[in-house]
Design a protein around this motif. Sequence first.
Motif, short mmCIF file in Angstrom:
data_model
loop_
_atom_site.label_atom_id
_atom_site.label_comp_id
_atom_site.label_asym_id
_atom_site.label_seq_id
_atom_site.Cartn_x
_atom_site.Cartn_y
_atom_site.Cartn_z
N CYS A 15 -23.17 -22.35 -66.99
CA CYS A 15 -23.07 -23.29 -67.69
C CYS A 15 -24.61 -23.04 -68.56
CB CYS A 15 -24.43 -24.02 -66.83
SG CYS A 15 -23.93 -24.20 -64.77
N VAL A 16 -23.71 -23.81 -69.66
CA VAL A 16 -25.39 -23.72 -71.15
C VAL A 16 -26.11 -24.44 -71.05
CG1 VAL A 16 -24.79 -23.85 -73.60
CG2 VAL A 16 -22.59 -23.50 -71.88
N GLY A 17 -26.85 -23.87 -71.61
CA GLY A 17 -28.50 -23.93 -71.39
C GLY A 17 -29.23 -25.61 -72.99
N PHE A 27 -26.51 -18.86 -71.08
CA PHE A 27 -26.06 -19.76 -70.54
C PHE A 27 -26.66 -19.00 -68.74
CE2 PHE A 27 -23.43 -17.87 -73.60
CZ PHE A 27 -22.13 -19.90 -74.07
N PHE A 28 -26.09 -19.45 -68.29
CA PHE A 28 -26.81 -19.32 -66.75
C PHE A 28 -25.76 -19.57 -65.21
CE2 PHE A 28 -28.72 -24.03 -67.42
CZ PHE A 28 -27.89 -24.27 -66.25
N MET A 29 -25.94 -19.28 -64.28
CA MET A 29 -24.40 -19.22 -63.43
C MET A 29 -25.25 -20.49 -61.78
SD MET A 29 -21.80 -15.89 -63.54
CE MET A 29 -22.80 -15.33 -64.74
N HIS A 35 -30.82 -35.18 -62.45
CA HIS A 35 -29.22 -35.34 -62.80
C HIS A 35 -29.44 -34.60 -64.44
CE1 HIS A 35 -30.35 -38.97 -65.32
NE2 HIS A 35 -30.52 -39.00 -64.25
N GLU A 36 -27.59 -34.17 -64.31
CA GLU A 36 -27.37 -33.59 -66.20
C GLU A 36 -26.10 -33.80 -65.84
OE1 GLU A 36 -28.75 -29.89 -67.21
OE2 GLU A 36 -30.64 -30.18 -66.74
N ILE A 37 -25.62 -34.89 -66.27
CA ILE A 37 -24.42 -34.87 -66.67
C ILE A 37 -23.51 -34.48 -67.61
CG2 ILE A 37 -24.62 -37.42 -68.43
CD1 ILE A 37 -22.12 -36.97 -65.46
N GLU A 38 -22.78 -33.85 -67.49
CA GLU A 38 -22.06 -33.10 -68.30
C GLU A 38 -19.98 -32.97 -68.49
OE1 GLU A 38 -23.36 -28.47 -68.26
OE2 GLU A 38 -25.81 -29.74 -67.54
N LEU A 39 -20.03 -32.26 -69.45
CA LEU A 39 -17.83 -32.46 -69.70
C LEU A 39 -17.62 -30.75 -68.95
CD1 LEU A 39 -15.42 -32.84 -71.52
CD2 LEU A 39 -15.93 -31.61 -72.85
N LEU A 77 -21.78 -32.86 -62.45
CA LEU A 77 -23.31 -33.40 -62.39
C LEU A 77 -24.00 -31.44 -62.30
CD1 LEU A 77 -23.19 -36.29 -60.57
CD2 LEU A 77 -24.25 -35.92 -62.57
N ASP A 78 -24.65 -30.77 -63.47
CA ASP A 78 -24.92 -29.35 -62.74
C ASP A 78 -26.86 -30.16 -62.25
OD1 ASP A 78 -27.24 -27.29 -63.20
OD2 ASP A 78 -27.29 -27.75 -65.63
N MET A 79 -27.05 -30.80 -61.33
CA MET A 79 -28.23 -30.87 -60.06
C MET A 79 -28.99 -29.94 -60.45
SD MET A 79 -27.08 -34.00 -59.42
CE MET A 79 -28.57 -34.88 -58.43
N GLY A 113 -33.67 -22.79 -58.77
CA GLY A 113 -34.17 -24.35 -59.45
C GLY A 113 -32.52 -25.28 -59.60
N LYS A 114 -31.47 -24.07 -60.46
CA LYS A 114 -30.02 -24.76 -60.35
C LYS A 114 -28.82 -24.12 -59.61
CE LYS A 114 -30.82 -26.18 -65.02
NZ LYS A 114 -30.47 -27.66 -65.52
N GLY A 115 -29.55 -22.88 -59.07
CA GLY A 115 -27.69 -22.64 -58.07
C GLY A 115 -28.00 -22.46 -56.78
MN MN Z 1 -27.29 -28.49 -67.73
#
Ligand code: MN
Length: 231
Positions: free
Chosen positions: A29-31, A51-53, A81-85, A112-114, A133-135
């Motif tokens: 994922c790109v921050g 980046f994070f994973m 919510h984070e909508i992403e391509l 979605l990067d929830m 918080g992300k994974g």
């Molecule tokens: Mn994101």
Amino acid sequence: MNYVFTPAPQASVPVVGRSERFPVRRIYCVGRNYEEHAKEMGFTGREPPFFFMKPADAVVPVNQGETGTMAYPSLTKSLHHEIELVAAIGTGGKNIKAADAQKHVYGYAVGLDMTRRDLQGEMKKQGRPWDIGKGFEQSAPIGPITPAAQAGDVLNAEIFLQVNGKDRQRSTVSKLIWNLGEIIEHLSAAWELQPGDLIFTGTPEGVAAVVAGDTLVGGVAGLGELHVRVV
Ligand code: MN
């Protein structure tokens, strides 16, 4: 090969027009990759890409025309919510140049990067890794992958997210600070990309919380919509 217990199933995502699925290896994922989102997070919007994973099994694959479900996660009172391509890598490599990046892309999806925003913030404040918080489980709902040749001009397409029918995020992918070629160049300098890797390219402004019972509908023009209900 024998194992001491049955291995977990291979994480995978459906592919538009194919019965075969896309096997997921890693999720990068790109921050903070849209200026207005970087600003809403308290930053200037101008910084090198980072980046994070997420774990591969965080994907919640949702078929076109269906509504997926994600369970409201533990430990948070602020699920954002984070909508992403999402770009799906079909051919791997190290030190890929931005100009050559496109031929490494198998296709595109809406993802979605929830984010457990409160936990992410707490970890940042303490200078600790923000993985918690992300994974987490089901933190990456994703629609089917459209092969690149059928996807249209997704790098200049409108991207949006609605919650319960109301706009939350709306922008265009052309506003990415670091475009997909540059993302792949930076990523492949740090890690060797492999077929099956997914890249969540960043989210535009408008991130906010959802609660159990909410329905999220996101899209990128040229790709199908992603429908997810939080339960
Ligand atoms: Mn994101």
